[in-house]
Structure formats: structure tokens, C-alpha cells
Design a protein around this motif. Structure first.
Motif, PDB file in Angstrom:
ATOM      1  N   ARG A  81       0.845  -1.212   0.000  1.00  0.00           N
ATOM      2  CA  ARG A  81       0.000   0.000   0.000  1.00  0.00           C
ATOM      3  C   ARG A  81       0.877   1.257   0.000  1.00  0.00           C
ATOM      4  O   ARG A  81       0.578   2.226  -0.694  1.00  0.00           O
ATOM      5  N   LEU A 105       2.358   1.826  -3.366  1.00  0.00           N
ATOM      6  CA  LEU A 105       1.363   2.335  -4.319  1.00  0.00           C
ATOM      7  C   LEU A 105       1.122   3.838  -4.161  1.00  0.00           C
ATOM      8  O   LEU A 105       0.630   4.489  -5.079  1.00  0.00           O
ATOM      9  N   ARG A 106       1.484   4.382  -3.006  1.00  0.00           N
ATOM     10  CA  ARG A 106       1.321   5.839  -2.784  1.00  0.00           C
ATOM     11  C   ARG A 106       2.526   6.600  -3.311  1.00  0.00           C
ATOM     12  O   ARG A 106       2.478   7.801  -3.496  1.00  0.00           O
ATOM     13  N   LEU A 116      -8.588  -1.132  -2.150  1.00  0.00           N
ATOM     14  CA  LEU A 116      -8.161  -0.102  -3.109  1.00  0.00           C
ATOM     15  C   LEU A 116      -9.346   0.757  -3.544  1.00  0.00           C
ATOM     16  O   LEU A 116     -10.483   0.282  -3.598  1.00  0.00           O
ATOM     17  N   THR A 159      -6.405   4.186  -7.287  1.00  0.00           N
ATOM     18  CA  THR A 159      -5.362   3.202  -7.587  1.00  0.00           C
ATOM     19  C   THR A 159      -5.871   2.222  -8.650  1.00  0.00           C
ATOM     20  O   THR A 159      -6.286   1.113  -8.337  1.00  0.00           O
ATOM     21  N   ILE A 188      -6.056  -0.605 -11.512  1.00  0.00           N
ATOM     22  CA  ILE A 188      -5.274  -1.834 -11.673  1.00  0.00           C
ATOM     23  C   ILE A 188      -5.497  -2.454 -13.060  1.00  0.00           C
ATOM     24  O   ILE A 188      -6.532  -2.242 -13.699  1.00  0.00           O
ATOM     25  N   HIS A 214      -1.899   1.892 -11.772  1.00  0.00           N
ATOM     26  CA  HIS A 214      -0.837   2.028 -10.771  1.00  0.00           C
ATOM     27  C   HIS A 214      -0.334   0.652 -10.349  1.00  0.00           C
ATOM     28  O   HIS A 214       0.809   0.487  -9.970  1.00  0.00           O
ATOM     29  N   LEU A 215      -1.267  -0.328 -10.360  1.00  0.00           N
ATOM     30  CA  LEU A 215      -0.907  -1.698  -9.973  1.00  0.00           C
ATOM     31  C   LEU A 215      -1.078  -2.607 -11.190  1.00  0.00           C
ATOM     32  O   LEU A 215      -2.140  -2.617 -11.820  1.00  0.00           O
ATOM     33  N   ARG A 221       3.271   1.702 -10.561  1.00  0.00           N
ATOM     34  CA  ARG A 221       4.093   1.871  -9.357  1.00  0.00           C
ATOM     35  C   ARG A 221       4.491   0.521  -8.778  1.00  0.00           C
ATOM     36  O   ARG A 221       5.579   0.357  -8.268  1.00  0.00           O
ATOM     37  N   VAL A 222       3.551  -0.415  -8.836  1.00  0.00           N
ATOM     38  CA  VAL A 222       3.859  -1.763  -8.347  1.00  0.00           C
ATOM     39  C   VAL A 222       3.443  -2.780  -9.408  1.00  0.00           C
ATOM     40  O   VAL A 222       2.315  -2.756  -9.894  1.00  0.00           O
TER      41      VAL A 222
END
Ligand code: UDP
Length: 246
Positions: free
Chosen positions: A24, A27-28, A97, A101, A103, A155-156, A181-182
């Protein structure tokens, strides 16, 4: 946090809660991170596939996906807190989420990622899935996949091509996907979420008998199960924390 080493591969002694908190937080943040879910079989693969072993040494977080890793950590007098599976991590993460965020689900057989997304969205209506695509890890498919993911701007990114293909794919292309990000390689997670593959009962998972469940349901995996259940402990017995020279 000191990492645990088996066969030259670092593993993070995180609890399920700690792993979720870390992801988490990742992800920020703007930085790009690769999270891997190693199991016995992946560590055997890393013994003869040095680029895969190098990758396992470069990722941000390696969560211990199989109970065999915990047993062998104890055998080498090291610590792993608990088993943290990819499927449980993804499921719990996605329940919390929000729209902020987005996905993307990449991989598995056609239609499976879409069903997995439906399952995730039914337990969290705020979850924003901006894309699903089966694709393949082959190089010639990369341009279309990269175009789709860039347009979806997640982001994911969850990638289900099995190991090592999924993680080598992430390593190769993550930099070309600036919104991500991830990125996580998550094996059969979409199949479990979609219901196309059934998980072993909880008591079998607790006793480390998941391999037996898989052997009965998918006997063609016998070679993979042999590597995970027989070869892996033998290699740890021989080489312990160090990377073997084979
Ligand atoms: N997979 C795929 N393309 C490939 C190889 C595998 O989409 O070229 C998918 C497969 O359909 C499954 C996932 O990768 O959804 C993981 O497969 P595997 O059986 O290896 O699962 P694991 O045992 O790693 O959980």
C-alpha cells in the motif's frame, strides 16, 4: 528487516499484514517496484537460471509464497514469519483499493483475467480495473500489450504468466510503463479468483500438502511437483543459504 537467504535468493520475513502495508505504501509513492512471490520451484529454477536469480536479488519485496520456504528457513536457523501467498495478498489488497489506484490484470487464458476482475469488483465496488488482457509473454506480443497498458494507465499491474516468464516480463518492460508503481508476478491467482482452478482445502495448505492436491488434480504437473517437494529440500540440505554452483 534482515532478509532470509535460501540458495542465494533473498526472502522477506514479513507477516501478511506487513506485506500489505508495504505494498500500500509503494502504491502511494511515485517510484516503480517489482514484488515477487517466490516458492520452492522458483528457487530451484534460480539455481540454474542465473538471470532469474539476479532478478530475485533486485526486486523490492519477495514474499514467501510456499510453506516449504518456512520449513527450510527454520532448518537453516533463519526466520520467516509466516506464509504470505500471492493469491491472498492480491485478494486482500484489492478489497481496500479505491478509484485512485487503478489496476490492470495481464495474463492467464483468454477470459480468465476478466472473470477474476469481476470477482474482485464484486467484493469492492470502488475497485477501478482499467484493463484485462490475456496476451502472452512472447516478445512479438509486447508492443500491443504495452500500448494497452499505457492507455489504461494503471498504478498496480498484476501479471500471471507463471514463473519465471511473468517476472522476466516485468523486469524487461516495467520502465516502459510509467504509470505503474507496483508490478507483481502472481502465478495462478487469476485462475483461483475466476474459479477455473480450485485451491487446496485450508487443512491441506496448513500441513504443507498443497502439492498432493495439485498432483491429484493436475497429474501432468508431476515434474514441477517433484522439483518443489524433493529437489528443493535436497538442494537446501546441500547448499543452505548459498547459491549453488551448478
Ligand atoms: N500462463 C499464461 N501464458 C503462458 C504460461 C502461463 O497466461 O504462456 C498463465 C496460466 O494460464 C496461469 C498462470 O500463467 O493462469 C500461472 O500458471 P501456472 O500453472 O504456472 O501457475 P502457478 O503454479 O505458478 O501458480
Amino acid at each position: 528487516m534482515d532478509r532470509t537467504f535460501l540458495l542465494g535468493v533473498p526472502l522477506d520475513p514479513v507477516t501478511r499484514t506487513e506485506a500489505l502495508e508495504m505494498i500500500r505504501r509503494f502504491l502511494r509513492e511515485e517510484k516503480q517496484r517489482h514484488v515477487m512471490t517466490p516458492n520452492n520451484e522458483m528457487l530451484v529454477e534460480a539455481c540454474h537460471n542465473t538471470s532469474f536469480r539476479d532478478l530475485l536479488n533486485r526486486t523490492t519485496l519477495n514474499i514467501p509464497d510456499s510453506v516449504g520456504l518456512l520449513w527450510m528457513a527454520r532448518f537453516t536457523r533463519q526466520r520467516l514469519s509466516q506464509r504470505v501467498t500471492g493469491v491472498d495478498t492480491v485478494t486482500t489488497l484489492c478489497t481496500s483499493l479505491t478509484e485512485e489506484t487503478p489496476i490492470f490484470l495481464l495474463g492467464a487464458k483468454p477470459g480468465v483475467a476478466e472473470s477474476a476482475a469481476q470477482a474482485l469488483m464484486s467484493s469492492n465496488p470502488h475497485l477501478k480495473v482499467t484493463g484485462c488482457f490475456a496476451g502472452t509473454p512472447r516478445e512479438e506480443d509486447a508492443p500491443i500489450i504495452l500500448t494497452m497498458i499505457r492507455a489504461a494507465a494503471p498504478h498496480l499491474l498484476l501479471v500471471a504468466y507463471g514463473a519465471p516468464a511473468q517476472d522476466l516480463w516485468i523486469d524487461r518492460y516495467l520502465k516502459e510503463l510509467p504509470s505503474v508503481r507496483v508490478a507483481m508476478g502472481i502465478g495462478g491467482t487469476f485462475d483461483f479468483l475466476a474459479g477455473t482452478r480450485k485451491r487446496a482445502p485450508a487443512w491441506m495448505r496448513r500441513m504443507g500438502l498443497e502439492w498432493l492436491w495439485r498432483l491429484v488434480r493436475e497429474p501432468k504437473r508431476i515434474g514441477r511437483i517433484w522439483r518443489a517437494v524433493v529437489i528443493f529440500p535436497l538442494l537446501v540440505l546441500r547448499y543452505g543459504k548459498a547459491a549453488p554452483r551448478i
